[in-house]
Design a protein around this motif. Structure first.
Motif, PDB file in Angstrom:
ATOM      1  N   PRO A 154      17.102  -6.674 -19.873  1.00 55.48           N
ATOM      2  CA  PRO A 154      17.107  -6.668 -21.342  1.00 55.48           C
ATOM      3  C   PRO A 154      17.290  -5.284 -21.960  1.00 55.48           C
ATOM      4  N   GLY A 155      17.211  -4.242 -21.148  1.00 48.96           N
ATOM      5  CA  GLY A 155      17.338  -2.894 -21.681  1.00 48.96           C
ATOM      6  C   GLY A 155      18.765  -2.387 -21.765  1.00 48.96           C
ATOM      7  N   TYR A 156      19.753  -3.215 -21.349  1.00 45.74           N
ATOM      8  CA  TYR A 156      21.156  -2.797 -21.353  1.00 45.74           C
ATOM      9  C   TYR A 156      21.938  -3.534 -22.436  1.00 45.74           C
ATOM     10  N   GLY A 157      23.129  -3.003 -22.745  1.00 43.53           N
ATOM     11  CA  GLY A 157      24.058  -3.714 -23.602  1.00 43.53           C
ATOM     12  C   GLY A 157      24.982  -4.573 -22.756  1.00 43.53           C
ATOM     13  N   TYR A 158      25.456  -5.683 -23.329  1.00 46.51           N
ATOM     14  CA  TYR A 158      26.318  -6.628 -22.608  1.00 46.51           C
ATOM     15  C   TYR A 158      27.631  -6.802 -23.362  1.00 46.51           C
ATOM     16  N   ILE A 159      28.736  -6.789 -22.606  1.00 47.34           N
ATOM     17  CA  ILE A 159      30.070  -7.000 -23.161  1.00 47.34           C
ATOM     18  C   ILE A 159      30.610  -8.319 -22.639  1.00 47.34           C
ATOM     19  N   GLN A 160      31.036  -9.185 -23.541  1.00 49.57           N
ATOM     20  CA  GLN A 160      31.620 -10.466 -23.141  1.00 49.57           C
ATOM     21  C   GLN A 160      33.124 -10.319 -22.963  1.00 49.57           C
ATOM     22  N   LEU A 161      33.615 -10.746 -21.805  1.00 45.62           N
ATOM     23  CA  LEU A 161      35.050 -10.669 -21.530  1.00 45.62           C
ATOM     24  C   LEU A 161      35.805 -11.674 -22.390  1.00 45.62           C
ATOM     25  N   GLY A 162      36.931 -11.237 -22.939  1.00 51.59           N
ATOM     26  CA  GLY A 162      37.814 -12.132 -23.670  1.00 51.59           C
ATOM     27  C   GLY A 162      39.034 -12.470 -22.833  1.00 51.59           C
ATOM     28  N   GLU A 163      40.194 -12.487 -23.459  1.00 52.44           N
ATOM     29  CA  GLU A 163      41.427 -12.818 -22.754  1.00 52.44           C
ATOM     30  C   GLU A 163      41.841 -11.676 -21.821  1.00 52.44           C
ATOM     31  N   PRO A 164      42.374 -12.006 -20.643  1.00 45.66           N
ATOM     32  CA  PRO A 164      42.867 -10.948 -19.754  1.00 45.66           C
ATOM     33  C   PRO A 164      44.099 -10.278 -20.342  1.00 45.66           C
ATOM     34  N   THR A 165      44.280  -9.001 -20.049  1.00 39.40           N
ATOM     35  CA  THR A 165      45.479  -8.284 -20.475  1.00 39.40           C
ATOM     36  C   THR A 165      46.481  -8.260 -19.318  1.00 39.40           C
ATOM     37  N   SER A 166      47.580  -7.588 -19.523  1.00 42.73           N
ATOM     38  CA  SER A 166      48.600  -7.500 -18.470  1.00 42.73           C
ATOM     39  C   SER A 166      48.177  -6.577 -17.329  1.00 42.73           C
ATOM     40  N   THR A 167      47.083  -5.836 -17.522  1.00 48.97           N
ATOM     41  CA  THR A 167      46.579  -4.925 -16.488  1.00 48.97           C
ATOM     42  C   THR A 167      45.443  -5.584 -15.720  1.00 48.97           C
ATOM     43  N   LYS A 168      45.498  -5.520 -14.410  1.00 47.56           N
ATOM     44  CA  LYS A 168      44.468  -6.139 -13.568  1.00 47.56           C
ATOM     45  C   LYS A 168      43.090  -5.589 -13.914  1.00 47.56           C
ATOM     46  N   ASP A 169      42.115  -6.503 -14.012  1.00 45.75           N
ATOM     47  CA  ASP A 169      40.706  -6.178 -14.260  1.00 45.75           C
ATOM     48  C   ASP A 169      40.449  -5.606 -15.649  1.00 45.75           C
ATOM     49  N   VAL A 170      41.402  -5.729 -16.561  1.00 43.53           N
ATOM     50  CA  VAL A 170      41.202  -5.271 -17.936  1.00 43.53           C
ATOM     51  C   VAL A 170      41.315  -6.463 -18.877  1.00 43.53           C
ATOM     52  N   TYR A 171      40.309  -6.618 -19.742  1.00 47.73           N
ATOM     53  CA  TYR A 171      40.214  -7.772 -20.636  1.00 47.73           C
ATOM     54  C   TYR A 171      39.990  -7.307 -22.077  1.00 47.73           C
ATOM     55  N   GLU A 172      40.395  -8.143 -23.016  1.00 46.08           N
ATOM     56  CA  GLU A 172      39.980  -7.913 -24.395  1.00 46.08           C
ATOM     57  C   GLU A 172      38.476  -8.150 -24.494  1.00 46.08           C
ATOM     58  N   VAL A 173      37.837  -7.495 -25.463  1.00 50.92           N
ATOM     59  CA  VAL A 173      36.399  -7.676 -25.667  1.00 50.92           C
ATOM     60  C   VAL A 173      36.179  -8.788 -26.683  1.00 50.92           C
ATOM     61  N   ARG A 174      35.423  -9.803 -26.274  1.00 50.58           N
ATOM     62  CA  ARG A 174      35.136 -10.921 -27.175  1.00 50.58           C
ATOM     63  C   ARG A 174      33.907 -10.647 -28.031  1.00 50.58           C
ATOM     64  N   SER A 175      32.859 -10.088 -27.430  1.00 51.60           N
ATOM     65  CA  SER A 175      31.645  -9.806 -28.195  1.00 51.60           C
ATOM     66  C   SER A 175      30.825  -8.747 -27.474  1.00 51.60           C
ATOM     67  N   PHE A 176      29.875  -8.190 -28.204  1.00 53.51           N
ATOM     68  CA  PHE A 176      28.978  -7.175 -27.659  1.00 53.51           C
ATOM     69  C   PHE A 176      27.565  -7.496 -28.120  1.00 53.51           C
ATOM     70  N   THR A 177      26.613  -7.462 -27.198  1.00 51.74           N
ATOM     71  CA  THR A 177      25.209  -7.698 -27.534  1.00 51.74           C
ATOM     72  C   THR A 177      24.378  -6.546 -26.985  1.00 51.74           C
ATOM     73  N   GLU A 178      23.644  -5.883 -27.852  1.00 55.04           N
ATOM     74  CA  GLU A 178      22.846  -4.734 -27.450  1.00 55.04           C
ATOM     75  C   GLU A 178      21.409  -5.159 -27.158  1.00 55.04           C
ATOM     76  N   LYS A 179      20.941  -4.932 -25.934  1.00 57.14           N
ATOM     77  CA  LYS A 179      19.551  -5.144 -25.523  1.00 57.14           C
ATOM     78  C   LYS A 179      19.029  -6.522 -25.956  1.00 57.14           C
ATOM     79  N   PRO A 180      19.528  -7.579 -25.338  1.00 55.18           N
ATOM     80  CA  PRO A 180      19.072  -8.934 -25.693  1.00 55.18           C
ATOM     81  C   PRO A 180      17.685  -9.230 -25.129  1.00 55.18           C
ATOM     82  N   GLU A 181      17.064 -10.272 -25.636  1.00 55.26           N
ATOM     83  CA  GLU A 181      15.824 -10.756 -25.023  1.00 55.26           C
ATOM     84  C   GLU A 181      16.125 -11.218 -23.600  1.00 55.26           C
TER      85      GLU A 181
END
Length: 363
Positions: A154-181
């Protein structure tokens, strides 16, 4: 080494989540916390100095810590130290650093990094950084670095993966949540869609400067008042930020980039990472001894003890019996004995209470 690769290391935090070993006058980034002979700031500087010229590394901090930075990094170019006149969190100081880099090299690709990284696989880290710098050189995006979570932290921020880009292992960011329960963090981990936010991001200088209007909306009208469109040069913007720095928002670069910009992507990284900013994260990522105890560069005899963290000053010996799931930490004039868990909020609470009741010398 690519001469167009640059780095900005953030070294202005107070590190209160690791109190009492991290103190206001000597926070965690300036402490040899693990007895390695190097502080976290020195370790981070050396890590980037392996993959780019030392003269391309910048450090941001505040007036209180300027002398500490100079003392610990004598190889740092003096002009590369960005000192805030007033504390405004990390976003304004990063803008200042980016403008200084842009004045020197408008073709620069830049990685912004905290000063307290814990990296398990150095070669994988170097490869990811170089790949990311090359990617932002080619594309006008802001690239964050994500690591697959190993636990519901719970002490970290989380990034939700969105659609993949043309580059391997690189995705658009769908959402960001800072320090969730913790329960939400567990849902994030179970979904497989969320990655830990390492706090590092990359951009080319031109793109970052173009994004400044969205990042710093609070001073946009002031800029328009003071500078005509034809005057929006790097030199004039540097003069502006020096003169009007107190007008900038108290904004973290994490929040600013991930919440205010729309050209943000995330790269899946595999170098093994931890934010060593909390007692809980230190316990989770360090090697454990007998009965799952973590003893950090300290002399201690533990009997019938399980799942504790012990950190003592040099020359002090602890004999502990029957303790389970606690933090035992001593530094200077403070001894902390606290139930282990998600202690980030507790540390801030204790520091605030102690400051009011006993004064600055204990924080």
């Amino acid at each position: 080494m690519n001469e167009n690769n640059y780095c900005i290391i953030l070294a202005g935090g107070k590190g209160r989540r690791l109190w009492p070993c991290s103190r206001d006058n000597h926070p965690k980034q300036f402490v040899d916390f693990f007895g390695l002979g190097r502080t976290q700031l020195q370790e981070t500087f050396n890590r980037f100095a392996k993959i780019m010229p030392k003269e391309n590394i910048f450090v941001t901090s505040n007036m209180e810590y300027a002398d500490l930075v100079k003392e610990q990094l004598p190889e740092l170019v003096e002009q590369n130290l960005v000192i805030e006149p007033v504390n405004r969190n990390t976003a304004p100081s990063v803008a200042w650093g980016m403008l200084k880099i842009g004045k020197r090299n408008i073709n620069a690709s830049v990685i912004v990094s905290p000063s307290d990284l814990f990296v398990l696989n150095e070669q994988a880290f170097d490869d990811s950084v170089n790949q990311g710098l090359e990617l932002v050189r080619e594309r006008n995006i802001v690239l964050t670095m994500g690591v697959k979570p190993t636990r519901p932290e719970p002490g970290y921020g989380y990034i939700q993966l969105g659609e993949p880009t043309s580059t391997k292992d690189v995705y658009e960011v769908r959402s960001f949540t800072e320090k969730p329960e913790r329960e939400f963090a567990q849902v994030f981990v179970d979904s497989g869609e969320f990655y830990w936010n390492t706090g590092m991001f990359l951009s080319n200088v031109r793109n970052f400067i173009e994004c400044c209007g969205k990042l710093y909306t609070e001073v946009e009208s002031l800029i328009k008042e003071k500078l005509q469109p034809s005057e929006l040069t790097i030199d004039n913007l540097l003069k502006f930020i020096k003169e009007y720095y107190p007008a900038f928002p108290n904004l973290s670069i994490d929040y600013g980039v991930l919440e205010r910009l729309d050209n943000v992507c995330v790269m899946k990284c595999y170098f093994g990472w931890a934010d060593l900013g909390t007692w809980h994260s230190i316990y989770e990522c360090l090697r454990r001894g007998n009965d799952d105890n973590v003893v950090i560069d300290s002399m201690a005899i533990l009997e019938n003890c399980k799942q504790n963290v012990v950190k003592l000053p040099k020359g002090k010996l602890a004999v502990i019996n029957g303790l389970e799931g606690f933090i035992v930490a001593e530094h200077d004039n403070v001894l902390l004995i606290c139930k282990k868990g998600d202690t980030s909020g507790l540390m801030r609470k204790y520091v605030n209470e102690i400051q009011l009741k006993y004064g600055e010398e204990f924080v």
